[in-house]
Design a protein around this motif. Sequence first.
Motif, PDB file in Angstrom:
ATOM      1  N   GLN A   1       1.755   1.189  -9.487  1.00  0.00           N
ATOM      2  CA  GLN A   1       0.823   0.062  -9.531  1.00  0.00           C
ATOM      3  C   GLN A   1       0.094  -0.134  -8.208  1.00  0.00           C
ATOM      4  O   GLN A   1      -1.012  -0.695  -8.173  1.00  0.00           O
ATOM      5  N   GLU A   2       0.691   0.352  -7.105  1.00  0.00           N
ATOM      6  CA  GLU A   2       0.029   0.244  -5.807  1.00  0.00           C
ATOM      7  C   GLU A   2      -0.855   1.464  -5.529  1.00  0.00           C
ATOM      8  O   GLU A   2      -1.919   1.330  -4.910  1.00  0.00           O
TER       9      GLU A   2
ATOM     10  N   VAL B   1       0.849  -1.200   0.000  1.00  0.00           N
ATOM     11  CA  VAL B   1       0.000   0.000   0.000  1.00  0.00           C
ATOM     12  C   VAL B   1       0.885   1.251   0.000  1.00  0.00           C
ATOM     13  O   VAL B   1       0.602   2.230   0.693  1.00  0.00           O
TER      14      VAL B   1
ATOM     15  N   ARG C   1      -7.565  10.053  -5.345  1.00  0.00           N
ATOM     16  CA  ARG C   1      -6.576   9.054  -5.768  1.00  0.00           C
ATOM     17  C   ARG C   1      -6.114   9.342  -7.186  1.00  0.00           C
ATOM     18  O   ARG C   1      -4.917   9.230  -7.498  1.00  0.00           O
TER      19      ARG C   1
ATOM     20  N   GLU D   1      -8.457   1.357   3.345  1.00  0.00           N
ATOM     21  CA  GLU D   1      -7.041   1.380   3.742  1.00  0.00           C
ATOM     22  C   GLU D   1      -6.650   2.734   4.311  1.00  0.00           C
ATOM     23  O   GLU D   1      -5.895   2.817   5.285  1.00  0.00           O
TER      24      GLU D   1
ATOM     25  N   TYR E   1     -11.860   8.583  -4.086  1.00  0.00           N
ATOM     26  CA  TYR E   1     -11.356   8.050  -5.355  1.00  0.00           C
ATOM     27  C   TYR E   1     -10.994   9.129  -6.377  1.00  0.00           C
ATOM     28  O   TYR E   1     -10.007   8.967  -7.116  1.00  0.00           O
TER      29      TYR E   1
ATOM     30  N   SER F   1      -2.650   2.991  -7.587  1.00  0.00           N
ATOM     31  CA  SER F   1      -3.906   2.858  -8.333  1.00  0.00           C
ATOM     32  C   SER F   1      -4.907   1.933  -7.661  1.00  0.00           C
ATOM     33  O   SER F   1      -6.080   1.897  -8.050  1.00  0.00           O
ATOM     34  N   THR F   2      -4.472   1.190  -6.635  1.00  0.00           N
ATOM     35  CA  THR F   2      -5.381   0.263  -5.957  1.00  0.00           C
ATOM     36  C   THR F   2      -5.678   0.686  -4.516  1.00  0.00           C
ATOM     37  O   THR F   2      -6.354  -0.043  -3.789  1.00  0.00           O
ATOM     38  N   LEU F   3      -5.172   1.847  -4.077  1.00  0.00           N
ATOM     39  CA  LEU F   3      -5.441   2.300  -2.713  1.00  0.00           C
ATOM     40  C   LEU F   3      -6.939   2.518  -2.518  1.00  0.00           C
ATOM     41  O   LEU F   3      -7.630   3.020  -3.400  1.00  0.00           O
ATOM     42  N   THR F   4      -7.437   2.142  -1.355  1.00  0.00           N
ATOM     43  CA  THR F   4      -8.885   2.197  -1.103  1.00  0.00           C
ATOM     44  C   THR F   4      -9.211   3.129   0.062  1.00  0.00           C
ATOM     45  O   THR F   4      -8.353   3.490   0.868  1.00  0.00           O
TER      46      THR F   4
END
Length: 464
Positions: A205-206, A84, A163, A214, A160, A208-211
Motif C-alpha cells: 500500500q505504500e 515510504v 514504480r 520522495e 512511475y 503504490s504511492t511512492l513519488t
Amino acid sequence: MSASSLVRRLAAAGALAALSVALAAPLAFSPATPALAVEKGVFFPETFTLSNGMQVVVVTNRRVPVVTHMVWYRVGAADEERGVSGIAHFLEHLMFKGTDTVPAGAFSRIVAKNGGRDNAFTSWDYTAYYQNVARDRLELVMKMEADRMSNLRLTDQVVYPERDVIIEERRQRIENEPADRIGEQVNATLYVHHPYGTPVIGWPQEMSTLTREEAERFYKTWYTPNNAILVVAGDVSAEELKPLAEKYYGTIPARAVPERTRVQEPPISAARRVILRDDEVRQPSIRRNWLAPSYRTDKDGHAYPLEVLSEIMSGGPTSRLYRSLVVDQRVATSAYLGYSPSAWDVSSIGAGATPAAGVPMDKLESALEAEIQKVVEKGVTEEEVATAKKRMLAEAAFARDSLTGPAQALGAALATGQTIDDVENWPVRIDAVTADQVNAAARAVLGKTNHVTGLLLPLQDKGS
C-alpha cells in the motif's frame, strides 16, 4: 545453512547481488554477513580516505586481469521514514535511469558492451552497486558510477513506470510465493517496532504511492561521497587506484548526512505464532526466530560464540540437527540453525525444519524444540567447539581466494559499523571461542521465551 560464517556471508552477498535491480527481497534472518578472513601479505586490504570523506578500500589480487568495483552507501530500508517503505530499493532501480551524459538504460549496456557485468542490491542497512570488468575498463565504470552519484536525473516518465515494475516484482516474488510470505510475516512479528520488521521491497500500500519527489529527496539526503565506501578488488593496487578515485569521486562535494538513528525493540516476554495455510504449499515447514545481538550491538560477547554454535548445530551432515532430526529420528528432510551477526542494529537467530513424508507438524515441532532445549540445558562440548572452529577457519581461508567475495564482505562489514581490523581479526576471534562461551550464549539467546514460530502449511492440513 552454509557451514561457516564466512561462507554464509559470501552466500548472502551473492544472493542479494543476484536479486539486484530486480528485487532485494527480505531475508529469513536479519541482514546477514559475518567477517571475512583476509590473510596479511596475500590479499591484505589497503585503505585511504578522499578529501570529501569517501572511504576507499583496495584488495589486490593479481591472478587474473579483472576487477570488481563496488560503491556501498550507508543507507538501506531501515533508514526510510515511516510511510515510504521501499523507497531505498526503488531508488536503487532509479539509479539506472540516467544522467545528462549516460541516458536511461545505457549504463548496463555500456558495461556489457565492454565485456563486463553490473548490478545492484539493497538490504536494510546498505545499498550497493557493482561492476565486474577487465582491468583496462576500470576507469570507465568509475567515471559512470561517480556520475550517477551526483548527477541522477529523474522525470515522471521514467519514475512511475518503474514504480509499476517494483510492484509487480513484489507480486511475483513474495505474494505468489508462500515461503516468502511466511518469512515476511515472521520477520514483521519478530521486529514489532524496529524497521527491520518492514520488508526491504516495501509494503504494497505504500509502494503504490511512492513519488518522484520522495525518491529525489532520499537520493539527495543519503547519496553523497562521505556516506559511501568504494571497494575495489582484483588486478589493481591502492597506488594505482588512488589517482582515479581522486579524479572521479574526489571532486564530488560532500554534504551533511543525517545521523543514523533507529528506534529500539520494546521488551516482549510472550511467544508469538504465525500460521500461513495456502493451496500452493507443496512443502510444509517450521521456523523459529529469536532476537540476537549483532557484532555492533554485542555487549555481552555472544556474537562469535553464536556463530560457532550455528556451525555445531547446522554445519553439514554431521551437525546436531541434521543427525538427530534427519538421520536418527527421521522426522525431517532438512533442519538448520542460522545466525547472521552483521547488522547495524539487533540481529536474529533462527532454527527450522521440513517434515519427512507422513510426519505431523506437531511431532516435528516437538523434536526441534527438544534439540534446542538440549543445547540450552546441557550445552556443547569442547570437542564439538574445536571441530566446528576448524571447519570454519578452513573454509574462511578457502573463500579468501574469491575475487568478488572480499569486496562484498568488506563492504557489508564497513557499512554496518565494523572496521577492517574487525574483518581481518575474525579468524582470531573465532579461534578464541570456548565451550563455556558458546553455552552462555545459547542460554542467553535460545533460552528466551519471546521467540516467533512460523508454520507454513497446505490449506487442507488441520494438524496445527
